[in-house]
Scaffold this active site. Structure first.
Site, PDB file in Angstrom:
ATOM      1  N   GLU A 234       0.876  -1.169   0.000  1.00 32.01           N
ATOM      2  CA  GLU A 234       0.000   0.000   0.000  1.00 32.01           C
ATOM      3  C   GLU A 234       0.910   1.215   0.000  1.00 32.01           C
ATOM      4  O   GLU A 234       1.563   1.507   1.002  1.00 32.01           O
ATOM      5  CB  GLU A 234      -0.929  -0.007   1.223  1.00 32.01           C
ATOM      6  CG  GLU A 234      -2.050   1.008   1.120  1.00 32.01           C
ATOM      7  CD  GLU A 234      -1.751   2.304   1.847  1.00 32.01           C
ATOM      8  OE1 GLU A 234      -1.351   3.276   1.164  1.00 32.01           O
ATOM      9  OE2 GLU A 234      -1.912   2.348   3.069  1.00 32.01           O
ATOM     10  N   CYS A 268      -2.068   8.768   3.068  1.00 33.91           N
ATOM     11  CA  CYS A 268      -2.088   8.315   1.678  1.00 33.91           C
ATOM     12  C   CYS A 268      -3.476   8.468   1.074  1.00 33.91           C
ATOM     13  O   CYS A 268      -3.612   8.743  -0.120  1.00 33.91           O
ATOM     14  CB  CYS A 268      -1.644   6.857   1.596  1.00 33.91           C
ATOM     15  SG  CYS A 268       0.055   6.563   2.119  1.00 33.91           S
TER      16      CYS A 268
END
Length: 464
Positions: A234, A268
């Site tokens: 990720e 993020c």
């Protein structure tokens, strides 16, 4: 980078740790392998009991661990408490759902006679020790969303946390120990980034998961690929936040502020690029900029603070360089745009900033801005909005504001992202799969998809 707690609110080094040497690392790898042999056979009920106990302890520790997180990386204290509460919730979710998620399955087509079998089952079995390379921005949540499903699946965990959050990393090992997990079920490795490759190449380590930067992801993926080991990544995100004419502008602008500055803008999945239809661009921009200007920037330990310092001095420098490059190239700062200079805030602060007039040549159009900096784009129609939204190397999540179901269908079909949130902001939840596309990584965390990532999906064939 030294393994140390450095308070980003004032730059003071509070605690420094020596990296583990080869002998201690080897001891912990041996322990992980030995523990897995027995832990893998424990019943789901026992794993759930242990994980629920860890959740209870985390609730008891909430205030203390929140202060540790805020001290180490600067998130506002209210957000730190919320992060701890979210981790306990995720632990309980997996404790309650893992057995069902990993139950044996029959093939969708129940008739397997043509295979010569009387019965075929699919069983999910644990892999072994899993190495987790985790970032500092959500120092508790990023780890728990790996650890909870991994432990419930029967794996054991090895944590290499970011070097600037060592106290949080050690707390996690202690938490699982106090919950009653066998020694070796979850261990923190206080090591530098340079030691990761050797550990990942060790045959006793069966898989890896990483949340972090694109360069770090490339490095781990390269080694895992070379060793033919499973990995989940990720990585970064530059998520679009699209506002169409039918949207509730007041609500869209209000949520946009939170979506951009959550965790001091260091997320993020934070919305970063705000793509607004030309018919409502001016009205949205006015509301959004006003909301960004009204934010309280200050001491992250203060209850009223909404935006604290960036986690590292280099992080602030990176944000400054992106903003400076954009303004030199013609972008306009509608608010913020320069380093915050207030004597009472000596740390690594950067003010909430909104930039308009972004062009493709500017670095901030291509790169992730990891701080409270938003970019505004004007789109002439839905097609242009989709083009701008997809004009990025990242594809983690996306946000769309519209009341038109036809437009919703188009965005869901065409946006290149792991998630599409309609009339709301992206947020991770234990029941939803989480992950991205393009350079935002591969694989999924959370939900049933996440717990199965680190399982040996085994076909069990029974003869007639």
């Amino acid at each position: 980078m030294p393994i140390a707690t450095v308070n980003p609110a004032n730059g003071e080094t509070l605690k420094t740790y020596e990296a583990m040497g080869a002998e201690e690392t080897e001891r912990r790898l041996q322990l992980a392998e030995a523990t897995f042999r027995t832990y893998r056979t424990t019943a789901f009920a026992e794993r759930a009991r242990l994980l629920n106990r860890a959740a209870d302890l985390l609730d008891e520790d909430q205030q203390d661990i929140a202060r540790v997180m805020t001290t180490e990386m600067g998130k506002p204290i209210r957000q730190a408490r919320a992060e701890a509460a979210k981790c306990a919730k995720a632990m309980r979710w997996y404790a309650g759902h893992a057995e069902q998620l990993l139950a044996d399955e029959e093939p969708a087509d129940a008739d397997v006679s043509d295979s010569g079998a009387s019965r075929v089952r699919v069983r999910y079995r644990p892999l072994g020790p899993v190495l987790a390379v985790m970032p500092w921005n959500f120092p508790l949540w990023q780890v728990v969303r790996f650890a909870a499903p991994a432990l419930m699946a029967g794996n054991v965990g090895l944590l290499k946390h970011a070097s600037n959050v060592p106290q949080t990393a050690l707390y996690l090992e202690d938490l699982f120990h106090r919950a009653g997990y066998p020694e070796g079920a979850f261990q923190t490795l206080l090591i530098g980034a340079g030691a990761v490759e050797e550990i990942l190449r060790d045959e006793r380590v069966k898989a890896a998961t990483l949340t972090g930067s694109e360069p770090a992801g490339r490095a781990v993926a390269s080694v895992a690929g070379d060793m033919v080991k499973k990995s989940v990544l990720e990585l970064g995100g530059s998520d679009p936040y699209v506002v169409m004419p039918s949207a509730d502008l007041d609500r869209a602008a209000q949520i946009a502020v939170t979506a951009r500055v959550q965790n001091n803008g260091q997320s993020c999945i934070a919305a970063k690029r705000f793509i607004v239809h030309t018919d409502v661009y001016d009205a949205f921009a006015e509301r959004f900029v006003a909301g960004m200007k009204a934010l309280t920037v200050g001491d992250p330990m203060a209850e009223e603070t909404e935006v604290g310092p960036l986690a590292t001095e280099q992080g602030r420098t990176d944000v400054e360089e992106l903003v400076d490059d954009a303004t030199r190239s013609g972008a306009t700062a509608l608010c913020g745009g320069h380093r915050l200079r207030r004597p009472e805030l000596p740390g690594w602060y950067y003010p909430p900033t909104v930039l308009a007039g972004i062009t493709r040549e500017m670095r901030i159009h291509r790169e992730e801005a990891f701080g409270p900096v938003a970019t505004l784009y004007r789109a002439g129609d839905l097609d242009e909005a989709v083009l701008i939204a997809n004009d990025t190397p990242f594809g983690l999540s996306s946000n769309v504001w519209t009341r038109d179901e036809t437009e919703v269908d188009r965005f869901v079909r065409d946006l290149e992202a792991g998630s599409v949130y309609v009339n709301g902001m992206t947020a991770s939840h234990p029941a939803f799969p989480f992950g991205g596309a393009k350079r935002s990584g591969y694989g999924r965390e959370l939900s049933g998809h996440g717990i199965r990532e680190f399982c040996n999906i085994t076909t069990v064939w029974h003869g007639a």
